[in-house]
Enzyme design. Structure first.
Site, mmCIF file in Angstrom:
data_model
loop_
_atom_site.group_PDB
_atom_site.id
_atom_site.type_symbol
_atom_site.label_atom_id
_atom_site.label_comp_id
_atom_site.label_asym_id
_atom_site.label_seq_id
_atom_site.Cartn_x
_atom_site.Cartn_y
_atom_site.Cartn_z
ATOM 1 N N LYS A 116 0.757 -1.311 -0.140
ATOM 2 C CA LYS A 116 0.028 -0.056 0.140
ATOM 3 C C LYS A 116 0.947 1.245 0.047
ATOM 4 O O LYS A 116 0.398 2.264 -0.655
ATOM 5 C CB LYS A 116 -0.895 0.009 1.367
ATOM 6 C CG LYS A 116 -2.100 -0.949 0.965
ATOM 7 C CD LYS A 116 -3.269 -0.452 1.993
ATOM 8 C CE LYS A 116 -4.226 -1.506 1.842
ATOM 9 N NZ LYS A 116 -5.379 -1.552 2.871
ATOM 10 N N LYS A 208 -5.238 -9.702 -7.272
ATOM 11 C CA LYS A 208 -6.456 -10.106 -6.346
ATOM 12 C C LYS A 208 -7.684 -8.975 -6.731
ATOM 13 O O LYS A 208 -7.035 -7.917 -7.281
ATOM 14 C CB LYS A 208 -6.018 -9.524 -4.986
ATOM 15 C CG LYS A 208 -7.091 -9.872 -3.792
ATOM 16 C CD LYS A 208 -6.397 -9.513 -2.746
ATOM 17 C CE LYS A 208 -6.077 -8.154 -2.529
ATOM 18 N NZ LYS A 208 -5.940 -7.450 -1.055
ATOM 19 N N LYS A 211 -10.673 -3.158 -4.554
ATOM 20 C CA LYS A 211 -11.604 -2.034 -4.574
ATOM 21 C C LYS A 211 -10.709 -0.856 -5.335
ATOM 22 O O LYS A 211 -11.140 -0.049 -6.066
ATOM 23 C CB LYS A 211 -11.528 -1.342 -3.208
ATOM 24 C CG LYS A 211 -12.622 -2.084 -1.936
ATOM 25 C CD LYS A 211 -12.608 -1.553 -0.868
ATOM 26 C CE LYS A 211 -13.225 -2.517 0.033
ATOM 27 N NZ LYS A 211 -13.168 -2.096 1.449
HETATM 28 P P1 TYM Z 1 -11.219 -4.926 3.746
HETATM 29 O O1 TYM Z 1 -12.309 -3.853 3.853
HETATM 30 O O2 TYM Z 1 -9.857 -4.777 2.710
HETATM 31 O O3 TYM Z 1 -11.972 -6.235 3.007
HETATM 32 C C1 TYM Z 1 -12.960 -6.939 3.818
HETATM 33 C C2 TYM Z 1 -12.812 -8.362 3.746
HETATM 34 O O4 TYM Z 1 -12.933 -8.793 2.476
HETATM 35 C C3 TYM Z 1 -12.050 -9.806 2.262
HETATM 36 N N1 TYM Z 1 -11.313 -9.709 0.748
HETATM 37 C C4 TYM Z 1 -11.369 -10.689 -0.144
HETATM 38 N N2 TYM Z 1 -11.736 -11.900 0.073
HETATM 39 C C5 TYM Z 1 -11.597 -12.591 -1.126
HETATM 40 N N3 TYM Z 1 -10.977 -12.131 -2.223
HETATM 41 C C6 TYM Z 1 -10.543 -10.976 -2.455
HETATM 42 N N4 TYM Z 1 -10.136 -10.416 -3.572
HETATM 43 C C7 TYM Z 1 -10.865 -9.913 -1.194
HETATM 44 N N5 TYM Z 1 -10.698 -8.717 -1.243
HETATM 45 C C8 TYM Z 1 -11.095 -8.497 0.070
HETATM 46 C C9 TYM Z 1 -10.774 -9.252 3.080
HETATM 47 O O5 TYM Z 1 -10.027 -10.366 3.435
HETATM 48 C C10 TYM Z 1 -11.625 -8.881 4.391
HETATM 49 O O6 TYM Z 1 -12.159 -10.014 4.935
HETATM 50 N N6 TYM Z 1 -7.971 -5.164 7.408
HETATM 51 C C11 TYM Z 1 -9.420 -5.671 7.091
HETATM 52 C C12 TYM Z 1 -10.502 -4.878 8.034
HETATM 53 C C13 TYM Z 1 -10.391 -5.327 9.264
HETATM 54 C C14 TYM Z 1 -10.720 -6.498 9.957
HETATM 55 C C15 TYM Z 1 -10.172 -6.171 11.482
HETATM 56 C C16 TYM Z 1 -11.028 -7.643 9.486
HETATM 57 C C17 TYM Z 1 -10.057 -4.430 10.263
HETATM 58 N N7 TYM Z 1 -9.999 -4.895 11.603
HETATM 59 C C18 TYM Z 1 -10.519 -7.382 12.464
HETATM 60 C C19 TYM Z 1 -11.003 -8.670 10.932
HETATM 61 C C20 TYM Z 1 -10.791 -8.432 12.039
HETATM 62 C C21 TYM Z 1 -9.634 -5.215 5.683
HETATM 63 O O7 TYM Z 1 -8.643 -4.702 4.885
HETATM 64 O O8 TYM Z 1 -10.794 -5.414 5.090
#
Ligand code: TYM
Length: 349
Positions: A116, A208, A211
């Site tokens: 990032k 991957k 967004k």
């Molecule tokens: P975020 O918002 O980027 O993504 C949310 C969830 O979607 C999953 N994800 C995917 N799964 C499969 N294929 C993909 N291409 C894909 N892109 C995203 C992510 O793995 C995630 O589960 N750091 C986390 C948010 C967070 C969090 C937490 C999660 C903050 N605190 C505590 C669990 C526990 C994140 O960036 O999510």
């Protein structure tokens, strides 16, 4: 080891463009977890979102949109606790204490920060660097035992386990003195799996689905209508070969593998099972079947998101109720943590 009550926590960032990867890798599995006999907390992680610049008005809209997506996908806000992170100050408070437990060397190894921040590392926010520590605080403020996430979060969850372990060790005597047997924080289990733990871009099966991809054709957004979904699947990159009948035939074919994985996840089947049905078929047969399945699964969610988004008052009431319930649990953890660490805390009347 102490017996911890099963508790599920996960979070999604309100940074726009929720997509099929977020749905299949995370949100849909949140809904499945509700069937277990465990308290589930699902959090819109707005403190994480601001680790990169967010326009304030857009951010407000995105927080409501992720909440609407949770509800539209089937999360029941009475049964599960649905809230946004900034309404529960204990997350940030615990993150500070964890900043003093986590080691610089651990954070230096985080690959997502490196991706990032890119080349302009000196100009990344300190929040972006500290992001995984806040994530550990999100999870451990509830002493959560299980965290359903996509594969990209694996390293962050390993860090959460390291922080819990180090806290339990560093403060072992104080923890025992406070009567917590076998450690204060659980060593959280990541729940990563199924055919869609890593959904790939529709334009490049080695990247991957994300967004932030500049091409909207690379992803199916949860807000896409039926025509957009069908068109993106029709245009998805593929190779000229028919589908194989068995799993090893998908090796070295990342685009085919991705589409089969998406079909399997949407249908609640395994990749093997999908290949048994479509082995030998051309993409000209498979893609329309996938498009039909995607439209019938996703279009109702998009429609429900639109309906819910028309009533921001309802969404905000759900978040306020969730925050109140979440805070009650998190405050108990923080009180215990303060006693363990050696702070003199304000006694409540
Ligand atoms: P975020 O918002 O980027 O993504 C949310 C969830 O979607 C999953 N994800 C995917 N799964 C499969 N294929 C993909 N291409 C894909 N892109 C995203 C992510 O793995 C995630 O589960 N750091 C986390 C948010 C967070 C969090 C937490 C999660 C903050 N605190 C505590 C669990 C526990 C994140 O960036 O999510």
């Amino acid at each position: 080891m102490a017996a911890f009550k099963e508790l599920v926590f996960s979070g999604v960032q309100p940074t726009g463009n929720l997509h099929l990867g977020n749905y299949l890798g995370a949100i849909r599995r949140f809904v499945e977890m509700q069937a277990r006999d465990a308290q589930c907390l699902y959090c819109v992680v707005d403190l994480h979102a601001i680790t990169v610049w967010q326009d304030p008005d857009a951010l407000r809209g995105q927080i409501r949109e992720v909440t609407a997506a949770f509800l539209a996908a089937g999360i029941d806000p009475k049964r599960s606790i649905v809230f946004n992170q900034s309404q529960v100050p204990q997350h940030a408070e615990l993150a500070w204490i964890f900043n003093c437990v986590a080691r610089l060397g651990w954070l230096n190894r985080m690959t997502q920060f490196k991706e990032k921040a890119g080349k302009d590392r000196e100009n990344a926010s300190i929040g972006l660097y500290d992001y995984p520590v806040l994530m550990a605080a999100d999870i451990l403020a509830y002493r959560a035992t299980h965290v359903p996430v996509g594969e990209d979060q694996k390293q962050h969850l390993e860090l959460t386990r390291d922080i819990a372990q180090k806290f339990n060790t560093d403060f072992a005597a104080a923890i025992a003195a406070q009567g917590h047997e076998g450690g204060f924080f659980p060593i959280t289990e990541p729940l990563i799996g199924g055919p869609a733990a890593r959904v790939m871009s529709l334009r490049d099966g080695t990247k991957k689905m994300s967004k932030s991809d500049p091409s909207d054709n690379s992803r199916i957004n949860l807000t896409d209508d039926a025509d957009a979904i069908a068109q993106k699947i029709r245009r998805a990159k593929t190779d000229p070969e028919p589908l194989p009948s068995e799993l090893p035939g998908l090796k070295e074919r990342p685009e085919a593998d991705n589409l089969v994985g998406i079909y399997a996840a949407l249908a609640g089947r395994s990749r093997e099972d999908v290949l048994r049905e479509f082995g030998g078929a051309q993409f000209s047969t498979f893609k329309p079947a996938l498009a039909d399945l995607a439209v019938s699964s996703l279009a109702p969610i998009a429609a429900e998101m639109r309906r819910l988004s028309a009533d921001p008052g309802h969404i905000e009431a759900v978040l306020a109720d969730g925050a109140e319930r979440a805070e009650a649990i998190a405050q108990e953890t923080l009180d215990a943590v303060k006693d363990i660490v050696g702070f003199v805390r304000r006694r409540r009347a």
